[in-house]
Design an enzyme around this catalytic site. Structure first.
Site, PDB file in Angstrom:
ATOM      1  N   ASP A  27      -8.030  -1.039 -16.506  1.00 13.96           N
ATOM      2  CA  ASP A  27      -8.229  -0.502 -17.851  1.00 13.96           C
ATOM      3  C   ASP A  27      -7.173  -1.055 -18.817  1.00 13.96           C
ATOM      4  O   ASP A  27      -6.071  -1.408 -18.398  1.00 13.96           O
ATOM      5  CB  ASP A  27      -8.130   1.036 -17.776  1.00 13.96           C
ATOM      6  CG  ASP A  27      -8.695   1.700 -19.020  1.00 13.96           C
ATOM      7  OD1 ASP A  27      -9.363   1.021 -19.825  1.00 13.96           O
ATOM      8  OD2 ASP A  27      -8.457   2.908 -19.196  1.00 13.96           O
ATOM      9  N   HIS A  44     -10.393  -9.060 -22.564  1.00 13.50           N
ATOM     10  CA  HIS A  44     -11.128  -9.226 -21.303  1.00 13.50           C
ATOM     11  C   HIS A  44     -10.823 -10.601 -20.690  1.00 13.50           C
ATOM     12  O   HIS A  44     -10.708 -10.733 -19.481  1.00 13.50           O
ATOM     13  CB  HIS A  44     -12.636  -9.070 -21.530  1.00 13.50           C
ATOM     14  CG  HIS A  44     -13.033  -7.691 -21.976  1.00 13.50           C
ATOM     15  ND1 HIS A  44     -12.559  -6.544 -21.375  1.00 13.50           N
ATOM     16  CD2 HIS A  44     -13.849  -7.260 -22.978  1.00 13.50           C
ATOM     17  CE1 HIS A  44     -13.083  -5.485 -21.970  1.00 13.50           C
ATOM     18  NE2 HIS A  44     -13.847  -5.891 -22.967  1.00 13.50           N
ATOM     19  N   LEU A 138      -9.950 -11.703   3.183  1.00 11.27           N
ATOM     20  CA  LEU A 138     -10.058 -10.650   2.165  1.00 11.27           C
ATOM     21  C   LEU A 138     -11.511 -10.421   1.754  1.00 11.27           C
ATOM     22  O   LEU A 138     -12.250 -11.376   1.512  1.00 11.27           O
ATOM     23  CB  LEU A 138      -9.236 -11.049   0.925  1.00 11.27           C
ATOM     24  CG  LEU A 138      -9.383 -10.139  -0.303  1.00 11.27           C
ATOM     25  CD1 LEU A 138      -8.745  -8.776  -0.056  1.00 11.27           C
ATOM     26  CD2 LEU A 138      -8.759 -10.787  -1.547  1.00 11.27           C
TER      27      LEU A 138
END
Ligand code: FPP
Length: 247
Positions: A27, A44, A138
């Site tokens: 956020d 962003h 991962l």
């Protein structure tokens, strides 16, 4: 010398007590841009740079599962231009990171209503998932068009269909049965959930799965989040006493 390199900091981690699954609410992109009098999209874009840094850090540290909240079901209500920019960034990420994922044994998966994504984004996403599905390092799990309540509703609907057809008796419905009908059925619950930019909320993220997760909320805005801060949070996590409601 009295400064620490990132690998020194990492060496302070107890490798036997690493969280297996880290989930992050990324956020603060908008606020980061606002502070610079820039367009939200700039935030962003910078946020995407942080995604690259944090994925690499998690892989190097040895985190097994990383779930990133990249787009919520509520995010569809943002201005069309912002939604389109986020979709474009997702495409850029999938294209530019494929080699990095293949070279480093990263498997990409997604949770959420991915069928709602624009055709080109969805096909690139599914293709990337297919190309990386045999990778065993991962697991990078993107929450895309994801909402925790919708996920639970979907699970309940599927279970109800099975109960109605007689495949499952209502008395057999257990937490395990519910978990098996969630998007995350083949993943452990997050051990640690990090939220950047200070808000003390879960925001419809992994509502079922976060039941016993350790929470860490930092004031840092996502574009400013660093590998060093991640390592500090992991150290904090390792000092915590997880009791799962027991003594
Ligand atoms: C929240 O910041 C962030 C989002 C809604 C999108 C997260 C997207 C990225 C980090 C970039 C793209 C990532 C991938 C994996 C392609 P906000 O806009 O709500 O910030 P604000 O609360 O400060 O306005």
């Amino acid at each position: 010398m009295n400064f620490k390199t990132s690998s020194d900091t990492q060496a302070e981690l107890d490798m036997s007590k690493l969280p297996v699954h880290v989930a992050i609410i990324m956020d603060g992109n908008g606020r980061w841009a606002k502070k610079r009098l820039a367009n939200r999209v700039k935030g962003h874009e910078q946020g995407l740079e942080t995604v690259r840094v944090i994925v690499r850090a998690c892989r190097e540290i040895g985190i097994r599962f990383l779930t990133l909240y990249a787009f919520s079901t509520e995010n569809w209500q943002r201005p069309k231009a912002e939604v389109m920019a986020l979709m474009m960034l997702l495409k850029m990420f999938l294209k530019s990171e494929l080699k990095e994922m293949q070279d480093n044994n990263i498997r990409l998966t997604a949770i959420g209503q991915t069928e709602r994504l624009p055709d080109d984004v969805r096909s690139l996403l599914y293709e990337t998932m297919r190309l990386t599905e045999k990778n065993t390092g991962l697991r990078l799990n993107l929450a895309l068009s994801y909402g925790g309540r919708s996920e639970i509703v979907k699970a309940v609907q599927e279970i109800a269909v099975k109960a109605k057809s007689g495949e499952l008796d209502p008395s057999e419905i257990s937490p395990e049965v519910i978990a098996e009908h969630l998007y995350t059925k083949d993943m452990p619950d997050p051990d640690l959930m990090i939220r950047t930019s200070g808000e003390m909320r879960i925001s419809n993220f992994l509502l079922w799965q976060l039941a016993y997760s350790e929470l860490f909320i930092t004031d840092t805005l996502w574009p400013d989040f660093t590998r060093e801060e991640l390592v500090e949070i992991l150290k904090d996590y390792q000092r915590r006493d997880r009791r799962y409601g027991k003594v």
